[in-house]
Design a protein around this motif. Structure first.
Motif, PDB file in Angstrom:
ATOM      1  N   ASP A   1       4.498  16.034 -14.286  1.00 45.05           N
ATOM      2  CA  ASP A   1       4.483  17.479 -14.037  1.00 45.05           C
ATOM      3  C   ASP A   1       5.827  18.109 -14.392  1.00 45.05           C
ATOM      4  O   ASP A   1       5.887  19.189 -14.975  1.00 45.05           O
ATOM      5  CB  ASP A   1       4.139  17.774 -12.583  1.00 45.05           C
ATOM      6  N   LYS A   2       6.906  17.443 -14.037  1.00 48.71           N
ATOM      7  CA  LYS A   2       8.248  17.956 -14.320  1.00 48.71           C
ATOM      8  C   LYS A   2       8.487  18.005 -15.828  1.00 48.71           C
ATOM      9  O   LYS A   2       9.090  18.955 -16.332  1.00 48.71           O
ATOM     10  CB  LYS A   2       9.283  17.061 -13.643  1.00 48.71           C
ATOM     11  N   ALA A   3       8.011  17.008 -16.555  1.00 50.70           N
ATOM     12  CA  ALA A   3       8.180  16.982 -18.009  1.00 50.70           C
ATOM     13  C   ALA A   3       7.395  18.107 -18.676  1.00 50.70           C
ATOM     14  O   ALA A   3       7.808  18.624 -19.722  1.00 50.70           O
ATOM     15  CB  ALA A   3       7.732  15.628 -18.564  1.00 50.70           C
ATOM     16  N   MET A   4       6.291  18.512 -18.063  1.00 50.39           N
ATOM     17  CA  MET A   4       5.488  19.599 -18.629  1.00 50.39           C
ATOM     18  C   MET A   4       6.198  20.941 -18.471  1.00 50.39           C
ATOM     19  O   MET A   4       5.994  21.844 -19.260  1.00 50.39           O
ATOM     20  CB  MET A   4       4.115  19.676 -17.943  1.00 50.39           C
ATOM     21  N   GLY A   5       7.016  21.091 -17.454  1.00 53.72           N
ATOM     22  CA  GLY A   5       7.753  22.333 -17.229  1.00 53.72           C
ATOM     23  C   GLY A   5       6.886  23.399 -16.603  1.00 53.72           C
ATOM     24  O   GLY A   5       5.664  23.294 -16.519  1.00 53.72           O
ATOM     25  N   ALA A   6       7.536  24.478 -16.151  1.00 50.70           N
ATOM     26  CA  ALA A   6       6.828  25.547 -15.458  1.00 50.70           C
ATOM     27  C   ALA A   6       6.077  26.443 -16.435  1.00 50.70           C
ATOM     28  O   ALA A   6       4.945  26.833 -16.199  1.00 50.70           O
ATOM     29  CB  ALA A   6       7.816  26.359 -14.636  1.00 50.70           C
ATOM     30  N   GLY A   7       6.705  26.819 -17.543  1.00 46.63           N
ATOM     31  CA  GLY A   7       6.039  27.677 -18.513  1.00 46.63           C
ATOM     32  C   GLY A   7       6.062  29.140 -18.109  1.00 46.63           C
ATOM     33  O   GLY A   7       6.673  29.542 -17.128  1.00 46.63           O
ATOM     34  N   LYS A   8       5.392  29.956 -18.894  1.00 48.66           N
ATOM     35  CA  LYS A   8       5.323  31.399 -18.655  1.00 48.66           C
ATOM     36  C   LYS A   8       3.963  31.754 -18.056  1.00 48.66           C
ATOM     37  O   LYS A   8       3.039  30.953 -18.059  1.00 48.66           O
ATOM     38  CB  LYS A   8       5.467  32.155 -19.975  1.00 48.66           C
ATOM     39  N   ALA A   9       3.865  32.999 -17.600  1.00 46.57           N
ATOM     40  CA  ALA A   9       2.582  33.486 -17.096  1.00 46.57           C
ATOM     41  C   ALA A   9       1.606  33.615 -18.264  1.00 46.57           C
ATOM     42  O   ALA A   9       2.012  33.883 -19.406  1.00 46.57           O
ATOM     43  CB  ALA A   9       2.766  34.833 -16.408  1.00 46.57           C
ATOM     44  N   ASN A  10       0.342  33.433 -18.012  1.00 41.62           N
ATOM     45  CA  ASN A  10      -0.675  33.430 -19.066  1.00 41.62           C
ATOM     46  C   ASN A  10      -0.753  34.768 -19.804  1.00 41.62           C
ATOM     47  O   ASN A  10      -0.975  34.801 -21.004  1.00 41.62           O
ATOM     48  CB  ASN A  10      -2.039  33.070 -18.468  1.00 41.62           C
ATOM     49  N   GLN A  11      -0.566  35.897 -19.098  1.00 42.55           N
ATOM     50  CA  GLN A  11      -0.689  37.192 -19.762  1.00 42.55           C
ATOM     51  C   GLN A  11       0.496  37.467 -20.698  1.00 42.55           C
ATOM     52  O   GLN A  11       0.405  38.326 -21.558  1.00 42.55           O
ATOM     53  CB  GLN A  11      -0.848  38.335 -18.756  1.00 42.55           C
TER      54      GLN A  11
ATOM     55  N   MET B   1       0.829  -1.196   0.000  1.00 44.68           N
ATOM     56  CA  MET B   1       0.000   0.000   0.000  1.00 44.68           C
ATOM     57  C   MET B   1       0.873   1.259   0.000  1.00 44.68           C
ATOM     58  O   MET B   1       0.636   2.189  -0.783  1.00 44.68           O
ATOM     59  CB  MET B   1      -0.913  -0.019   1.232  1.00 44.68           C
ATOM     60  N   VAL B   2       1.877   1.281   0.839  1.00 51.18           N
ATOM     61  CA  VAL B   2       2.772   2.437   0.919  1.00 51.18           C
ATOM     62  C   VAL B   2       3.559   2.595  -0.381  1.00 51.18           C
ATOM     63  O   VAL B   2       3.683   3.700  -0.914  1.00 51.18           O
ATOM     64  CB  VAL B   2       3.718   2.299   2.146  1.00 51.18           C
ATOM     65  N   MET B   3       4.086   1.495  -0.914  1.00 48.71           N
ATOM     66  CA  MET B   3       4.861   1.558  -2.150  1.00 48.71           C
ATOM     67  C   MET B   3       3.999   2.037  -3.319  1.00 48.71           C
ATOM     68  O   MET B   3       4.459   2.810  -4.163  1.00 48.71           O
ATOM     69  CB  MET B   3       5.472   0.194  -2.477  1.00 48.71           C
ATOM     70  N   ARG B   4       2.758   1.615  -3.371  1.00 44.62           N
ATOM     71  CA  ARG B   4       1.858   2.040  -4.438  1.00 44.62           C
ATOM     72  C   ARG B   4       1.654   3.551  -4.393  1.00 44.62           C
ATOM     73  O   ARG B   4       1.706   4.232  -5.410  1.00 44.62           O
ATOM     74  CB  ARG B   4       0.524   1.300  -4.316  1.00 44.62           C
ATOM     75  N   ARG B   5       1.480   4.093  -3.190  1.00 48.50           N
ATOM     76  CA  ARG B   5       1.309   5.543  -3.047  1.00 48.50           C
ATOM     77  C   ARG B   5       2.565   6.292  -3.463  1.00 48.50           C
ATOM     78  O   ARG B   5       2.492   7.321  -4.135  1.00 48.50           O
ATOM     79  CB  ARG B   5       0.937   5.903  -1.618  1.00 48.50           C
ATOM     80  N   VAL B   6       3.719   5.784  -3.059  1.00 51.90           N
ATOM     81  CA  VAL B   6       4.986   6.441  -3.404  1.00 51.90           C
ATOM     82  C   VAL B   6       5.194   6.429  -4.918  1.00 51.90           C
ATOM     83  O   VAL B   6       5.577   7.444  -5.516  1.00 51.90           O
ATOM     84  CB  VAL B   6       6.161   5.760  -2.674  1.00 51.90           C
ATOM     85  N   ILE B   7       4.931   5.299  -5.541  1.00 52.45           N
ATOM     86  CA  ILE B   7       5.105   5.190  -6.989  1.00 52.45           C
ATOM     87  C   ILE B   7       4.123   6.098  -7.711  1.00 52.45           C
ATOM     88  O   ILE B   7       4.486   6.773  -8.686  1.00 52.45           O
ATOM     89  CB  ILE B   7       4.960   3.720  -7.445  1.00 52.45           C
ATOM     90  N   ASN B   8       2.884   6.163  -7.261  1.00 46.47           N
ATOM     91  CA  ASN B   8       1.894   7.046  -7.886  1.00 46.47           C
ATOM     92  C   ASN B   8       2.351   8.498  -7.818  1.00 46.47           C
ATOM     93  O   ASN B   8       2.270   9.232  -8.803  1.00 46.47           O
ATOM     94  CB  ASN B   8       0.534   6.912  -7.205  1.00 46.47           C
ATOM     95  N   LYS B   9       2.838   8.927  -6.660  1.00 49.16           N
ATOM     96  CA  LYS B   9       3.318  10.307  -6.523  1.00 49.16           C
ATOM     97  C   LYS B   9       4.513  10.546  -7.435  1.00 49.16           C
ATOM     98  O   LYS B   9       4.648  11.614  -8.027  1.00 49.16           O
ATOM     99  CB  LYS B   9       3.680  10.604  -5.079  1.00 49.16           C
ATOM    100  N   GLY B  10       5.390   9.559  -7.552  1.00 49.47           N
ATOM    101  CA  GLY B  10       6.564   9.694  -8.419  1.00 49.47           C
ATOM    102  C   GLY B  10       6.188   9.829  -9.880  1.00 49.47           C
ATOM    103  O   GLY B  10       6.748  10.661 -10.601  1.00 49.47           O
ATOM    104  N   VAL B  11       5.243   9.035 -10.330  1.00 49.49           N
ATOM    105  CA  VAL B  11       4.797   9.108 -11.727  1.00 49.49           C
ATOM    106  C   VAL B  11       4.159  10.466 -12.000  1.00 49.49           C
ATOM    107  O   VAL B  11       4.472  11.121 -13.006  1.00 49.49           O
ATOM    108  CB  VAL B  11       3.809   7.962 -12.052  1.00 49.49           C
ATOM    109  N   ASN B  12       3.297  10.917 -11.108  1.00 51.28           N
ATOM    110  CA  ASN B  12       2.652  12.218 -11.293  1.00 51.28           C
ATOM    111  C   ASN B  12       3.667  13.355 -11.261  1.00 51.28           C
ATOM    112  O   ASN B  12       3.586  14.295 -12.051  1.00 51.28           O
ATOM    113  CB  ASN B  12       1.575  12.443 -10.244  1.00 51.28           C
ATOM    114  N   ALA B  13       4.641  13.278 -10.368  1.00 49.11           N
ATOM    115  CA  ALA B  13       5.671  14.313 -10.298  1.00 49.11           C
ATOM    116  C   ALA B  13       6.508  14.319 -11.570  1.00 49.11           C
ATOM    117  O   ALA B  13       6.883  15.392 -12.068  1.00 49.11           O
ATOM    118  CB  ALA B  13       6.558  14.088  -9.077  1.00 49.11           C
ATOM    119  N   GLY B  14       6.804  13.156 -12.113  1.00 51.00           N
ATOM    120  CA  GLY B  14       7.568  13.076 -13.358  1.00 51.00           C
ATOM    121  C   GLY B  14       6.820  13.700 -14.522  1.00 51.00           C
ATOM    122  O   GLY B  14       7.407  14.413 -15.340  1.00 51.00           O
TER     123      GLY B  14
END
Length: 71
Positions: free
Chosen positions: A28-38, A13-26
């Motif tokens: 998000d990181k691949a998407m990058g921060a980007g610029k402000a909308n305006q 259960m703990v490992m599944r949560r850690v892996i899920n957070k890691g995949v989501n963080a990866g």
């Protein structure tokens, strides 16, 4: 249930949560921060919107794949 089964269940259960957070963080990181909308042109905003939608779909696909791999 014996003690070893309970420990294994909690560990999975703990490992599944850690892996899920890691995949989501990866993703998000691949998407990058980007610029402000305006600071973006209308075309760039549309591209940003499409990229966010694609990232959301990737997260859902990864979640579904993890769910299917349990069986």
């Amino acid at each position: 249930m014996n003690f070893n089964q309970i420990i294994n269940m909690i560990t999975r259960m703990v490992m599944r949560r850690v892996i899920n957070k890691g995949v989501n963080a990866g993703i998000d990181k691949a998407m990058g921060a980007g610029k402000a909308n305006q600071d973006l042109s209308p075309e760039e905003r549309a591209q940003n919107r499409a990229a966010r939608k694609q990232a959301r779909q990737m997260k859902q696909s990864a979640k579904m794949a993890r769910r299917m791999s349990r069986f």
